[in-house]
Design an enzyme around this catalytic site. Structure first.
Site, PDB file in Angstrom:
ATOM      1  N   HIS A 153       0.839  -1.206   0.000  1.00 22.75           N
ATOM      2  CA  HIS A 153       0.000   0.000   0.000  1.00 22.75           C
ATOM      3  C   HIS A 153       0.874   1.256   0.000  1.00 22.75           C
ATOM      4  O   HIS A 153       0.619   2.195  -0.764  1.00 22.75           O
ATOM      5  CB  HIS A 153      -0.921  -0.045   1.230  1.00 22.75           C
ATOM      6  CG  HIS A 153      -1.754   1.188   1.426  1.00 22.75           C
ATOM      7  ND1 HIS A 153      -3.057   1.290   0.956  1.00 22.75           N
ATOM      8  CD2 HIS A 153      -1.480   2.362   2.033  1.00 22.75           C
ATOM      9  CE1 HIS A 153      -3.534   2.490   1.275  1.00 22.75           C
ATOM     10  NE2 HIS A 153      -2.605   3.166   1.935  1.00 22.75           N
ATOM     11  N   GLU A 154       1.914   1.277   0.825  1.00 23.42           N
ATOM     12  CA  GLU A 154       2.793   2.458   0.899  1.00 23.42           C
ATOM     13  C   GLU A 154       3.588   2.635  -0.400  1.00 23.42           C
ATOM     14  O   GLU A 154       3.757   3.752  -0.891  1.00 23.42           O
ATOM     15  CB  GLU A 154       3.745   2.358   2.096  1.00 23.42           C
ATOM     16  CG  GLU A 154       3.051   2.319   3.460  1.00 23.42           C
ATOM     17  CD  GLU A 154       2.086   3.474   3.686  1.00 23.42           C
ATOM     18  OE1 GLU A 154       2.349   4.586   3.191  1.00 23.42           O
ATOM     19  OE2 GLU A 154       1.043   3.258   4.335  1.00 23.42           O
TER      20      GLU A 154
ATOM     21  N   GLU B  52      -6.179   6.974  -1.340  1.00 20.40           N
ATOM     22  CA  GLU B  52      -6.159   5.785  -0.471  1.00 20.40           C
ATOM     23  C   GLU B  52      -6.776   4.578  -1.163  1.00 20.40           C
ATOM     24  O   GLU B  52      -6.245   3.466  -1.076  1.00 20.40           O
ATOM     25  CB  GLU B  52      -6.893   6.072   0.844  1.00 20.40           C
ATOM     26  CG  GLU B  52      -6.190   7.092   1.753  1.00 20.40           C
ATOM     27  CD  GLU B  52      -4.764   6.694   2.124  1.00 20.40           C
ATOM     28  OE1 GLU B  52      -4.419   5.500   2.021  1.00 20.40           O
ATOM     29  OE2 GLU B  52      -3.973   7.585   2.484  1.00 20.40           O
TER      30      GLU B  52
ATOM     31  N   HIS C  12       1.465   4.302  -2.966  1.00 23.10           N
ATOM     32  CA  HIS C  12       1.379   5.766  -2.817  1.00 23.10           C
ATOM     33  C   HIS C  12       2.544   6.431  -3.561  1.00 23.10           C
ATOM     34  O   HIS C  12       2.363   7.448  -4.220  1.00 23.10           O
ATOM     35  CB  HIS C  12       1.460   6.169  -1.343  1.00 23.10           C
ATOM     36  CG  HIS C  12       0.147   6.131  -0.603  1.00 23.10           C
ATOM     37  ND1 HIS C  12      -0.991   6.762  -1.053  1.00 23.10           N
ATOM     38  CD2 HIS C  12      -0.199   5.549   0.585  1.00 23.10           C
ATOM     39  CE1 HIS C  12      -1.989   6.568  -0.186  1.00 23.10           C
ATOM     40  NE2 HIS C  12      -1.530   5.830   0.821  1.00 23.10           N
TER      41      HIS C  12
HETATM   42 ZN   LIG Z   1      -2.473   5.177   2.583  1.00 20.38          ZN
END
Ligand SMILES: [Zn+2]
Length: 279
Positions: A127-128, A188, A131
């Site tokens: 997830h990071e 997100e 980003h």
């Molecule tokens: Zn996030």
């Protein structure tokens, strides 16, 4: 926070700012970023230096090497520019992870305590990484610069800033308000979707991150303070779990756990308790 230096425009500078304003209003949606990949990397390096001054780094080379190994394997499968991804472990008990522009990823030791297996930790890292790969920091910094009326500065940056030093300086000012940028809900959702792809391509079970949402909910009931920061910057775990499970569908397979994870987890559990984050 230090005020940015005032910039005087000549006529050309003013027109450049006007042209920029038109450009921005036409493409305001979210695709536009006025920050180049190399500027982003420079900003991330500056931000990383700041973070290292304030966040306690876990002093365990084995655990850090393990997290880095998993992180690099994931980053190799990330879409987008080839950022210099790096992975650091913060000696904090709270469950949190964050990404700085252009490569640095941080994961709190608390994630290792809470994750039941490697696929859950890989899901958090994925997830990071997403980003960063999707350049969410560059988008947010562009938006903040526009919102704060820094168009003139931005014009100056575009006009003559070959090394990106000025951009990095401005970006550092934006980040100075808090090294964790607040991403939009769309960012997100995208990070969840792309993160899932990264995790799968790299060979881990995508269900790990959905399961980790249940871990977050459990921690929320048990020790609300440990997930407060995380939950303030992300949509509710129950909601994310539903969306993630829809995306995963009936797909399964991939690595769920490893001796490396169990070894790293056992090590952090034996260390003296991790300090709480300073607020
Ligand atoms: Zn996030």
């Amino acid at each position: 926070m230090e005020r940015p230096p005032r910039h005087r425009h000549g006529p050309s500078g003013r027109w450049r700012a006007v042209a920029l304003a038109i450009l921005l209003s036409e493409t305001a949606a979210d695709t536009l970023s006025l920050i180049s990949v190399s500027d982003e990397i420079a900003m991330g390096r500056q931000a990383q230096q700041q973070v290292r001054k304030t966040v306690p780094v876990l002093a365990d080379a084995e655990v850090t090497a393990y997290v880095t190994r998993v992180g690099k394997r994931l980053a190799a499968r990330a879409p987008g520019p080839r950022y210099p991804y790096s992975f650091s472990v913060a000696n904090h008990r709270e469950l949190n992870a964050f990404a700085l522009p252009g490569g640095p990823v941080w994961v709190h030791r608390g994630i290792l305590h809470a994750a039941a297996n490697e696929s859950q930790m890989a899901g958090v890292l994925g997830h990071e990484i997403a980003h960063i790969a999707q350049r969410h920091a560059a988008d947010q910094i562009t938006k903040q610069l526009v919102a704060n009326g820094f168009l003139g500065l931005l014009g100056a940056v575009l006009g003559n800033d070959p090394g990106g030093a000025r951009t990095a300086q401005i970006g550092a000012q934006v980040l100075a308000g808090g090294y964790m940028l607040k991403f939009s809900r769309d960012d997100e959702r995208e990070a969840d979707r792309i993160g899932l792809q990264i995790v799968q391509r790299a060979g881990w079970d995508p269900r790990g991150i959905a399961d980790f949402m249940d871990v977050l909910r459990r921690e929320q009931g048990r020790d609300p303070g440990s997930v407060e920061v995380f939950l303030s910057s992300h949509p509710a775990p129950a909601e994310r779990a539903v969306v993630l499970r829809k995306l995963i569908g009936s797909r399964s397979g991939g690595t769920r756990d490893s001796a490396g994870f169990r070894h790293a987890k056992a090590r952090v559990l034996r260390l003296p308790p991790a300090p709480r984050m300073k607020r």
